[in-house]
Design a protein around this motif. Structure first.
Motif, PDB file in Angstrom:
ATOM      1  N   ARG A  29      25.398  55.205 -21.413  1.00 40.84           N
ATOM      2  CA  ARG A  29      26.802  55.110 -21.003  1.00 40.84           C
ATOM      3  C   ARG A  29      27.661  55.785 -22.069  1.00 40.84           C
ATOM      4  O   ARG A  29      27.681  55.372 -23.214  1.00 40.84           O
ATOM      5  CB  ARG A  29      27.212  53.650 -20.833  1.00 40.84           C
ATOM      6  N   ALA A 150      30.809  60.158 -14.579  1.00 40.42           N
ATOM      7  CA  ALA A 150      31.170  58.736 -14.708  1.00 40.42           C
ATOM      8  C   ALA A 150      32.171  58.524 -15.832  1.00 40.42           C
ATOM      9  O   ALA A 150      33.085  57.689 -15.719  1.00 40.42           O
ATOM     10  CB  ALA A 150      29.904  57.914 -14.959  1.00 40.42           C
ATOM     11  N   LEU A 151      32.029  59.269 -16.911  1.00 39.92           N
ATOM     12  CA  LEU A 151      32.977  59.153 -18.017  1.00 39.92           C
ATOM     13  C   LEU A 151      34.377  59.567 -17.588  1.00 39.92           C
ATOM     14  O   LEU A 151      35.366  58.897 -17.922  1.00 39.92           O
ATOM     15  CB  LEU A 151      32.501  60.015 -19.182  1.00 39.92           C
ATOM     16  N   ARG A 154      35.992  56.904 -15.353  1.00 38.31           N
ATOM     17  CA  ARG A 154      36.498  55.761 -16.112  1.00 38.31           C
ATOM     18  C   ARG A 154      37.784  56.089 -16.849  1.00 38.31           C
ATOM     19  O   ARG A 154      38.565  55.199 -17.181  1.00 38.31           O
ATOM     20  CB  ARG A 154      35.448  55.294 -17.116  1.00 38.31           C
ATOM     21  N   SER A 158      44.124  53.313 -13.919  1.00 40.76           N
ATOM     22  CA  SER A 158      43.869  52.275 -12.906  1.00 40.76           C
ATOM     23  C   SER A 158      45.168  51.890 -12.189  1.00 40.76           C
ATOM     24  O   SER A 158      46.270  52.171 -12.669  1.00 40.76           O
ATOM     25  CB  SER A 158      43.261  51.037 -13.573  1.00 40.76           C
TER      26      SER A 158
END
Length: 556
Positions: A29, A150-151, A154, A158
């Protein structure tokens, strides 16, 4: 971990580590630090400015230096204790300078390979094999690339209360903007001067948007994605211990195995049992002794012929095909040397190294065979020398010279294995370092200019001028300087094209015109396309020394 000295074995063999049971590839991750969050877009911008629609030159040198500085800023203290890390760091800087000086493909290859190995050694400092360091660097980069989507997801904002309030303000301003649009249309219809100014403004905005969308073409967007992946691989660090832990299983010296006496086994006559009976070590010793003795006699005869014919009194007969003699003979002899090295590695890979009754005789027999193979390698070099002295220099002939140097070094390491019980792991380690140093030597050499000077000044009766003209533009000043030699050359050839690569002979006047045209076209292309990104010193100096594109040289 300190790197082992090149030629000094450890006093005792390194104990074998437990086999690595984990996977070599394990997804991780990715997490961006605060510094990396602003370095990543800056790196993508720098990649785009330096490389988009540009050749390789100063841009690769600058990006390499930035990547090395980013690596060193992370303070890899464990890596600094590795001699291999320091060697590759020096090699990266040297190849970086070679790219800025020559801009050659070999220098770019050395620079890229040095960066990947540097990342591998920084990732796993205990690594010793250059090939495993290269694979570790590639694997770490692949881990970063696969985890990058994915990084980035993220990193997106939000849906929180702030975003909701921002949407409310957008809806609040929607009505005033609509009212402004209505009055704008009324003023356009009522005031001709305002309508004219608005038309100019829309035209300027349209041109800017056209250039903007042209800049953001599909190819450019894909290039930006490439820059993002390269920059992320240079900034982010992911652990990849699989190859280092696998390498730890191997020692520097051959160890005696207690589960058997010989190095190979034969099945029992009783096929109902699945176990195997180990062959007698003495039988293997006799087989090795017979191989070394018989092949030594054969190689002695071959070397005697080569020394008397090729070394001392080489006089090719009329019609003798020197190219076939060198090319086919060189390939066969090199394969013979590599096969001999493989046979020595096979016999000395296990317990035959500890067979005391016959070990001295076996060692001396293998040593004589290795030395005779070194003589054979020198014979290959003499063949190559005869070809160069009669036909001139070329890329492959220079490559053969460096390959023979690596071969002689490999034979030297074979002697270390015979007399010091070195393992195959140690031999691969030593030869990988030698191969890397040879790559750096090829990167820092001005080979094309040296080829031109040698082929034109030695006085060969035949010169492949088409081959010289196809070289990079940095050789053109040397060609112009020695152009008068064409009038004294008996045979000037060039590639006639076609599937069979036929050659045709041209007159000195035609060769002079070919040179003038080549200089004119290269100068025009350099003046039209040269930029600071792909700048290199040799091309810049050639541009300064050559006449202008509209003034073809005529001093012939």
């Amino acid at each position: 971990m300190n790197a082992l000295p090149l030629f000094t074995p450890t006093n005792t063999a390194r104990a074998e580590a437990a086999p690595y049971a984990g996977p070599v590839w394990r997804p991780v991750r990715l997490v961006l630090t605060a510094t990396q969050k602003w370095l990543l877009p800056l790196g993508v911008l720098a990649f785009d400015v330096l490389f988009w629609q540009q050749g390789l030159g100063l841009n690769l040198a600058i990006y390499t230096l930035l990547a090395v500085l980013a690596l060193l800023a992370g303070q890899p203290r464990a890596a600094w204790r590795s001699g291999y890390f320091r060697l590759v760091l020096l090699g990266a800087l040297v190849s970086c300078g070679a790219v800025a000086w020559y801009g050659s493909a070999t220098a770019a290859l050395a620079c890229t390979g040095s960066l990947l190995m540097l990342w591998g050694y920084a990732n796993q400092p205990p690594l010793k094999q250059a090939a495993l360091a290269l694979l570790t660097g590639l694997g770490a980069a692949a881990q970063v690339v696969t985890g990058l989507p994915a990084l980035l997801l993220r990193a997106l904002p939000s849906r929180d209360t702030k975003a909701g309030r921002a949407g409310w303000y957008v809806r609040l301003l929607l009505v005033p903007v609509l009212i402004l649009g209505v009055f704008h249309m009324l003023f356009v219809l009522a005031n001709p001067r305002y309508s004219q100014l608005v038309g100019r403004a829309w035209q300027a905005l349209g041109e800017w948007l056209g250039r903007f969308f042209e800049l953001l073409s599909l190819g450019h967007l894909l290039f930006l994605v490439l820059g993002l992946m390269v920059t992320a691989a240079a900034l982010l660090r992911v652990p990849l211990p699989g190859l280092a832990q696998w390498e730890a299983r191997f020692g520097e010296l051959v160890r005696r195995r207690r589960d058997g006496v010989a190095s190979f086994s034969v099945p029992r006559p009783d096929f109902r049992r699945r176990d195997f009976r180990t062959a007698d070590l003495r039988k293997e010793y006799l087989a090795a002794l017979a191989v070394f003795g018989l092949v030594n006699l054969l190689l002695l005869a071959v070397n005697a012929i080569d020394i008397s014919w090729i070394w001392i009194d080489f006089r090719p007969e009329p019609g003798f095909d020197l190219a076939q003699f060198v090319h086919e003979g060189t390939y066969v002899l090199i394969f013979s040397i590599l096969l001999a090295m493989g046979i020595v590695l096979w016999f000395f890979r296990r317990n035959l190294n500890f067979y005391q009754p016959g070990l001295p005789v076996l060692r001396w027999g293998a040593t004589v065979w290795v030395l005779q193979n070194a003589v054979l390698a020198v014979s290959v070099g003499v063949r190559n020398y005869h070809y160069i002295s009669r036909m001139g220099l070329a890329y492959k002939r220079i490559g053969v010279c460096f390959f023979l140097l690596l071969t002689l070094f490999g034979l030297l390491t074979i002697l270390l294995k015979i007399w010091q019980r070195r393992s195959a792991f140690a031999l691969v380690r030593l030869n990988s370092v030698a191969a890397y140093l040879v790559l750096l030597a090829l990167a820092v050499g001005n080979w094309e200019v040296w080829i031109v000077r040698y082929n034109l000044t030695v006085g060969f009766p035949q010169v492949d001028y088409g081959f010289l003209l196809d070289m990079p533009g940095r050789v053109l000043p040397a060609l112009v300087k020695h152009r008068a030699i064409l009038n004294r050359t008996k045979h000037i050839t060039r590639d006639a094209g076609g599937f069979y690569s036929l050659y045709e002979e041209v007159s000195p006047a035609v060769a002079q015109r070919m040179l003038d045209e080549r200089v004119r076209r290269w100068q025009q292309r350099y003046q039209a396309q040269a930029s600071w990104q792909d700048w290199n010193y040799m091309d810049w100096r050639a541009h300064q020394q050559l006449p202008a594109a509209d003034k073809a040289p005529s001093t012939h």
